[in-house]
Design a protein around this motif. Structure first.
Motif, PDB file in Angstrom:
ATOM      1  N   ASN A   1       0.825  -1.211   0.000  1.00  0.00           N
ATOM      2  CA  ASN A   1       0.000   0.000   0.000  1.00  0.00           C
ATOM      3  C   ASN A   1       0.861   1.262   0.000  1.00  0.00           C
ATOM      4  O   ASN A   1       0.537   2.233  -0.682  1.00  0.00           O
ATOM      5  CB  ASN A   1      -0.956  -0.006   1.193  1.00  0.00           C
ATOM      6  CG  ASN A   1      -2.254  -0.736   0.900  1.00  0.00           C
ATOM      7  OD1 ASN A   1      -3.235  -0.137   0.477  1.00  0.00           O
ATOM      8  ND2 ASN A   1      -2.249  -2.054   1.088  1.00  0.00           N
ATOM      9  N   ALA A   2       1.971   1.231   0.749  1.00  0.00           N
ATOM     10  CA  ALA A   2       2.869   2.401   0.783  1.00  0.00           C
ATOM     11  C   ALA A   2       3.525   2.617  -0.575  1.00  0.00           C
ATOM     12  O   ALA A   2       3.624   3.756  -1.059  1.00  0.00           O
ATOM     13  CB  ALA A   2       3.935   2.208   1.866  1.00  0.00           C
ATOM     14  N   LEU A   3       3.962   1.539  -1.225  1.00  0.00           N
ATOM     15  CA  LEU A   3       4.590   1.655  -2.544  1.00  0.00           C
ATOM     16  C   LEU A   3       3.573   2.123  -3.591  1.00  0.00           C
ATOM     17  O   LEU A   3       3.892   2.941  -4.453  1.00  0.00           O
ATOM     18  CB  LEU A   3       5.210   0.314  -2.959  1.00  0.00           C
ATOM     19  CG  LEU A   3       6.464  -0.088  -2.175  1.00  0.00           C
ATOM     20  CD1 LEU A   3       6.854  -1.539  -2.468  1.00  0.00           C
ATOM     21  CD2 LEU A   3       7.638   0.840  -2.481  1.00  0.00           C
ATOM     22  N   PHE A   4       2.345   1.606  -3.504  1.00  0.00           N
ATOM     23  CA  PHE A   4       1.281   2.046  -4.408  1.00  0.00           C
ATOM     24  C   PHE A   4       1.064   3.557  -4.255  1.00  0.00           C
ATOM     25  O   PHE A   4       0.958   4.286  -5.254  1.00  0.00           O
ATOM     26  CB  PHE A   4      -0.009   1.282  -4.094  1.00  0.00           C
ATOM     27  CG  PHE A   4      -1.139   1.552  -5.051  1.00  0.00           C
ATOM     28  CD1 PHE A   4      -1.318   0.773  -6.185  1.00  0.00           C
ATOM     29  CD2 PHE A   4      -2.046   2.589  -4.821  1.00  0.00           C
ATOM     30  CE1 PHE A   4      -2.365   1.015  -7.082  1.00  0.00           C
ATOM     31  CE2 PHE A   4      -3.095   2.839  -5.704  1.00  0.00           C
ATOM     32  CZ  PHE A   4      -3.252   2.043  -6.834  1.00  0.00           C
ATOM     33  N   ALA A   5       1.022   4.030  -3.008  1.00  0.00           N
ATOM     34  CA  ALA A   5       0.810   5.467  -2.744  1.00  0.00           C
ATOM     35  C   ALA A   5       1.955   6.307  -3.296  1.00  0.00           C
ATOM     36  O   ALA A   5       1.730   7.393  -3.854  1.00  0.00           O
ATOM     37  CB  ALA A   5       0.656   5.699  -1.242  1.00  0.00           C
ATOM     38  N   GLN A   6       3.194   5.802  -3.159  1.00  0.00           N
ATOM     39  CA  GLN A   6       4.360   6.521  -3.704  1.00  0.00           C
ATOM     40  C   GLN A   6       4.235   6.665  -5.218  1.00  0.00           C
ATOM     41  O   GLN A   6       4.461   7.737  -5.782  1.00  0.00           O
ATOM     42  CB  GLN A   6       5.649   5.750  -3.392  1.00  0.00           C
ATOM     43  CG  GLN A   6       6.237   6.042  -2.023  1.00  0.00           C
ATOM     44  CD  GLN A   6       7.507   5.235  -1.785  1.00  0.00           C
ATOM     45  OE1 GLN A   6       8.188   4.823  -2.716  1.00  0.00           O
ATOM     46  NE2 GLN A   6       7.809   4.991  -0.523  1.00  0.00           N
ATOM     47  N   HIS A   7       3.893   5.573  -5.891  1.00  0.00           N
ATOM     48  CA  HIS A   7       3.724   5.616  -7.344  1.00  0.00           C
ATOM     49  C   HIS A   7       2.554   6.534  -7.721  1.00  0.00           C
ATOM     50  O   HIS A   7       2.627   7.264  -8.711  1.00  0.00           O
ATOM     51  CB  HIS A   7       3.469   4.208  -7.895  1.00  0.00           C
ATOM     52  CG  HIS A   7       4.700   3.340  -7.949  1.00  0.00           C
ATOM     53  ND1 HIS A   7       5.673   3.483  -8.916  1.00  0.00           N
ATOM     54  CD2 HIS A   7       5.108   2.328  -7.151  1.00  0.00           C
ATOM     55  CE1 HIS A   7       6.627   2.598  -8.718  1.00  0.00           C
ATOM     56  NE2 HIS A   7       6.311   1.874  -7.648  1.00  0.00           N
ATOM     57  N   TYR A   8       1.499   6.491  -6.925  1.00  0.00           N
ATOM     58  CA  TYR A   8       0.295   7.272  -7.235  1.00  0.00           C
ATOM     59  C   TYR A   8       0.586   8.769  -7.198  1.00  0.00           C
ATOM     60  O   TYR A   8       0.015   9.536  -7.975  1.00  0.00           O
ATOM     61  CB  TYR A   8      -0.825   6.926  -6.249  1.00  0.00           C
ATOM     62  CG  TYR A   8      -2.168   7.506  -6.647  1.00  0.00           C
ATOM     63  CD1 TYR A   8      -3.040   6.796  -7.472  1.00  0.00           C
ATOM     64  CD2 TYR A   8      -2.556   8.784  -6.229  1.00  0.00           C
ATOM     65  CE1 TYR A   8      -4.253   7.330  -7.857  1.00  0.00           C
ATOM     66  CE2 TYR A   8      -3.768   9.328  -6.612  1.00  0.00           C
ATOM     67  CZ  TYR A   8      -4.617   8.598  -7.425  1.00  0.00           C
ATOM     68  OH  TYR A   8      -5.809   9.138  -7.816  1.00  0.00           O
ATOM     69  N   GLU A   9       1.490   9.185  -6.307  1.00  0.00           N
ATOM     70  CA  GLU A   9       1.863  10.607  -6.217  1.00  0.00           C
ATOM     71  C   GLU A   9       2.428  11.100  -7.541  1.00  0.00           C
ATOM     72  O   GLU A   9       2.230  12.249  -7.925  1.00  0.00           O
ATOM     73  CB  GLU A   9       2.888  10.820  -5.095  1.00  0.00           C
ATOM     74  CG  GLU A   9       2.239  10.937  -3.729  1.00  0.00           C
ATOM     75  CD  GLU A   9       3.262  11.225  -2.638  1.00  0.00           C
ATOM     76  OE1 GLU A   9       4.335  11.799  -2.946  1.00  0.00           O
ATOM     77  OE2 GLU A   9       2.992  10.863  -1.484  1.00  0.00           O
TER      78      GLU A   9
ATOM     79  N   ASP B   1       1.155   4.947 -13.020  1.00  0.00           N
ATOM     80  CA  ASP B   1       2.337   4.341 -12.387  1.00  0.00           C
ATOM     81  C   ASP B   1       1.919   3.393 -11.264  1.00  0.00           C
ATOM     82  O   ASP B   1       2.489   2.313 -11.098  1.00  0.00           O
ATOM     83  CB  ASP B   1       3.235   5.430 -11.775  1.00  0.00           C
ATOM     84  CG  ASP B   1       4.280   5.931 -12.747  1.00  0.00           C
ATOM     85  OD1 ASP B   1       4.253   5.486 -13.903  1.00  0.00           O
ATOM     86  OD2 ASP B   1       5.103   6.762 -12.337  1.00  0.00           O
ATOM     87  N   ALA B   2       0.937   3.830 -10.500  1.00  0.00           N
ATOM     88  CA  ALA B   2       0.502   3.045  -9.339  1.00  0.00           C
ATOM     89  C   ALA B   2      -0.106   1.718  -9.776  1.00  0.00           C
ATOM     90  O   ALA B   2       0.238   0.653  -9.244  1.00  0.00           O
ATOM     91  CB  ALA B   2      -0.497   3.842  -8.511  1.00  0.00           C
ATOM     92  N   THR B   3      -1.020   1.758 -10.749  1.00  0.00           N
ATOM     93  CA  THR B   3      -1.643   0.500 -11.193  1.00  0.00           C
ATOM     94  C   THR B   3      -0.634  -0.365 -11.954  1.00  0.00           C
ATOM     95  O   THR B   3      -0.676  -1.592 -11.847  1.00  0.00           O
ATOM     96  CB  THR B   3      -2.893   0.756 -12.052  1.00  0.00           C
ATOM     97  OG1 THR B   3      -2.574   1.635 -13.125  1.00  0.00           O
ATOM     98  CG2 THR B   3      -4.018   1.356 -11.211  1.00  0.00           C
ATOM     99  N   ASP B   4       0.284   0.276 -12.693  1.00  0.00           N
ATOM    100  CA  ASP B   4       1.344  -0.502 -13.378  1.00  0.00           C
ATOM    101  C   ASP B   4       2.164  -1.292 -12.361  1.00  0.00           C
ATOM    102  O   ASP B   4       2.473  -2.467 -12.575  1.00  0.00           O
ATOM    103  CB  ASP B   4       2.277   0.411 -14.176  1.00  0.00           C
ATOM    104  CG  ASP B   4       1.674   0.867 -15.496  1.00  0.00           C
ATOM    105  OD1 ASP B   4       0.581   0.374 -15.863  1.00  0.00           O
ATOM    106  OD2 ASP B   4       2.302   1.724 -16.160  1.00  0.00           O
ATOM    107  N   TYR B   5       2.534  -0.633 -11.250  1.00  0.00           N
ATOM    108  CA  TYR B   5       3.304  -1.306 -10.194  1.00  0.00           C
ATOM    109  C   TYR B   5       2.533  -2.501  -9.635  1.00  0.00           C
ATOM    110  O   TYR B   5       3.053  -3.625  -9.535  1.00  0.00           O
ATOM    111  CB  TYR B   5       3.644  -0.325  -9.054  1.00  0.00           C
ATOM    112  CG  TYR B   5       3.895  -1.035  -7.741  1.00  0.00           C
ATOM    113  CD1 TYR B   5       5.062  -1.784  -7.557  1.00  0.00           C
ATOM    114  CD2 TYR B   5       2.935  -1.013  -6.722  1.00  0.00           C
ATOM    115  CE1 TYR B   5       5.266  -2.488  -6.371  1.00  0.00           C
ATOM    116  CE2 TYR B   5       3.140  -1.714  -5.546  1.00  0.00           C
ATOM    117  CZ  TYR B   5       4.300  -2.452  -5.370  1.00  0.00           C
ATOM    118  OH  TYR B   5       4.500  -3.157  -4.216  1.00  0.00           O
ATOM    119  N   PHE B   6       1.279  -2.285  -9.288  1.00  0.00           N
ATOM    120  CA  PHE B   6       0.493  -3.314  -8.614  1.00  0.00           C
ATOM    121  C   PHE B   6       0.169  -4.471  -9.575  1.00  0.00           C
ATOM    122  O   PHE B   6       0.175  -5.648  -9.192  1.00  0.00           O
ATOM    123  CB  PHE B   6      -0.789  -2.685  -8.056  1.00  0.00           C
ATOM    124  CG  PHE B   6      -1.580  -3.579  -7.140  1.00  0.00           C
ATOM    125  CD1 PHE B   6      -0.951  -4.411  -6.227  1.00  0.00           C
ATOM    126  CD2 PHE B   6      -2.966  -3.575  -7.196  1.00  0.00           C
ATOM    127  CE1 PHE B   6      -1.696  -5.231  -5.378  1.00  0.00           C
ATOM    128  CE2 PHE B   6      -3.718  -4.395  -6.359  1.00  0.00           C
ATOM    129  CZ  PHE B   6      -3.072  -5.223  -5.448  1.00  0.00           C
TER     130      PHE B   6
END
Length: 493
Positions: A96-104, A109-114
């Motif tokens: 969740n923390a990494l998703f939030a970092q990408h989302y910023e 980026d966030a959905t690509d990561y997840f």
């Protein structure tokens, strides 16, 4: 490759995934070693890993099978694989923390990561999904998408027998509940050790965002209520859908209907489906505009589609929600006996609901409202607005959100059955199912079949049947009488 190298490489990927540090290497190597039934590790230096996580998983599983830790074709094997892949999956708080970092940086980026994480840790069953048969079908409504779904593994008789004897446990309450995150699984319940859920706050209410293990389309995701409660289509639904496409503007989001026959497969848990895919219905044009006097900034129109679809567009999401609510309220109480449309049974049972789909179009919010009616009759005991008997040899299951939008999810039996139809029309020895014979004979009369055209021709005809399936599910038929009745409903708004 030696098992020592495999374990070392696997642990390297685990550290790279972000849930562990280099200091954890020895600990992780020993954990993985023990899981596959080995007692010692040769000294191996970490190197750049060239194999995929799935290739390494296969090597670890092969060693575990050799060592008698697990048996092939058993429910324990799925549980074992998920437990290994859990090492490659950071804990929920870290994901969740990494998703939030990408989302910023960017929601994409966030959905690509997840999405990448969910594929690499084998939560999304990419290899099983690759077995699906996929082909396009040209119809009068544009190009529909046809899939014969072979990705869900069929259980062997031993597994089915074991599931029958297994103790019934009411935990998690269903496969969509938050409690699935990290759940080991059991004989009659899927392994979820490597499962992660992104927490979403939708107007003060807790929801989760995850991907579907057996994706039917690109980035097929599920957005689920933290509370285990039944599906409901309401003003709150429309509001949440517009909020979700504000949070994830590159995704569409839609909801299955909330009534049996016209609903999805899971009506017991409030959830939506989303993803990064342009469905055929989205490409379908509005063929007739109409005005809603209370909403001057709103575009409204009837979509050229075999089902009965109203499309709303507005720069103002609240207008969209209010207009959708107006249409839902009207439809839930609207009857037109002339075209077999009845809002309620004599005992007061409701029969009308909507399948809604929301998406962004630049600065506009767009929502498609698909009118649904789940009445049955003596002539159509499975549903008046459900695939009729003559098309059930291809599709008899409920028409849910995904199919409404023009993507057919056809049963795996068709893989073998259509091959027999090919042999039949080519007048070869065959084992055609009786329920395909009438259709096959019609095709024989219509086409001159040969080895070069038989597969493509039959696929084209399957596409036409899917278009008819959707037309059967449409409440207002695309006839003069049906379209006049649709206009009567529009004029009542």
């Amino acid at each position: 490759m030696s098992i020592s190298q495999t374990v070392t490489d696997f642990v390297t990927l685990a550290i790279q995934a972000g849930g562990w540090m280099e200091l954890d290497r020895l600990y992780l190597q020993n954990r993985v070693l023990a899981m596959v039934g080995e007692e010692s590790l040769d000294p191996v230096s970490p190197v750049v890993v060239t194999k995929t996580s799935l290739e390494l998983l296969d090597e670890l599983v092969e060693q575990a099978l050799k060592n008698g830790i697990v048996q092939k074709e058993s429910a324990d094997l799925e549980i074992f694989e998920a437990q290994l892949m859990d090492f490659l999956t950071p804990p929920p708080s870290v994901v969740n923390a990494l998703f939030a970092q990408h989302y910023e940086k960017d929601p994409v980026d966030a959905t690509d990561y997840f999405y990448k994480l969910s594929k690499e840790n084998d939560y999304i069953k990419t290899r099983a999904i690759a077995k699906n048969i996929v082909f396009p079908a040209e119809t009068e409504y544009g190009q529909l998408e046809i899939t014969i779904n072979l990705s869900r593994p069929e259980k062997d008789p031993k597994q089915i027998a074991a599931a029958r004897q297994a103790t019934q446990v009411n935990y998690p309450k269903c496969v969509l509940c938050m409690e699935n995150e990290g759940y080991k699984g059991r004989t009659n319940y899927p392994a979820r050790t490597n499962h992660r859920i992104i927490r979403m706050n939708l107007d003060g209410e807790s929801w989760g965002f995850q991907y579907s293990p057996y994706a039917y389309y690109n980035e097929h995701s599920i957005i689920l209520s933290e509370e285990h409660r039944p599906m409901v289509i309401s003003k709150e639904t429309f509001h949440r859908l517009t909020r979700i496409i504000e949070v994830l503007p590159h995704y569409f989001v839609g909801s299955n209907a909330d009534l049996p026959i016209v609903g999805g497969s899971i009506l017991t848990h409030d959830h939506y489906q989303a993803g990064r895919h342009i469905f055929p219905m989205e490409k379908a044009p509005i063929e007739q505009y109409f005005e809603l006097s209370d909403f001057p900034l709103l575009n409204a129109g009837i979509v050229k589609w075999p089902m009965s679809v109203i499309r709303l567009q507005s720069p103002n999401s609240e207008d969209l929600v209010e207009a959708a609510t107006l249409i839902l309220d009207k439809w839930q109480h609207y009857s037109d006996e002339e075209v077999s449309i009845r809002a309620f049974s004599e005992d007061g049972t409701p029969h009308h609901t909507i399948t809604p789909i929301a998406r962004r179009k630049g600065s506009l919010f767009e929502m498609d409202l698909v009118l649904r009616d789940n009445n049955v009759s003596d002539e159509h005991p499975d549903g008046i607005f459900h695939p009729h008997q003559e098309v059930q040899h291809i599709k008899k299951e409920n028409i849910g959100l995904i199919e409404v939008m023009g993507l057919a999810v056809l049963p795996p039996r068709l893989d073998d059955e259509l091959k027999e139809v090919e042999k039949y029309v080519l007048e070869k020895e065959n084992h055609i199912a009786n329920y395909h014979k009438e259709w096959a004979n019609e095709m024989k009369a219509k086409y001159s079949f040969n080895e070069g055209n038989v597969k493509e021709t039959i696929q084209k005809e399957v596409g036409q049947i899917f278009a008819q399936v959707l037309a059967d599910a449409g409440v207002y038929k695309r006839t003069v009488k049906g379209q006049a009745a649709f206009k009567r409903f529009i004029n009542s708004l």
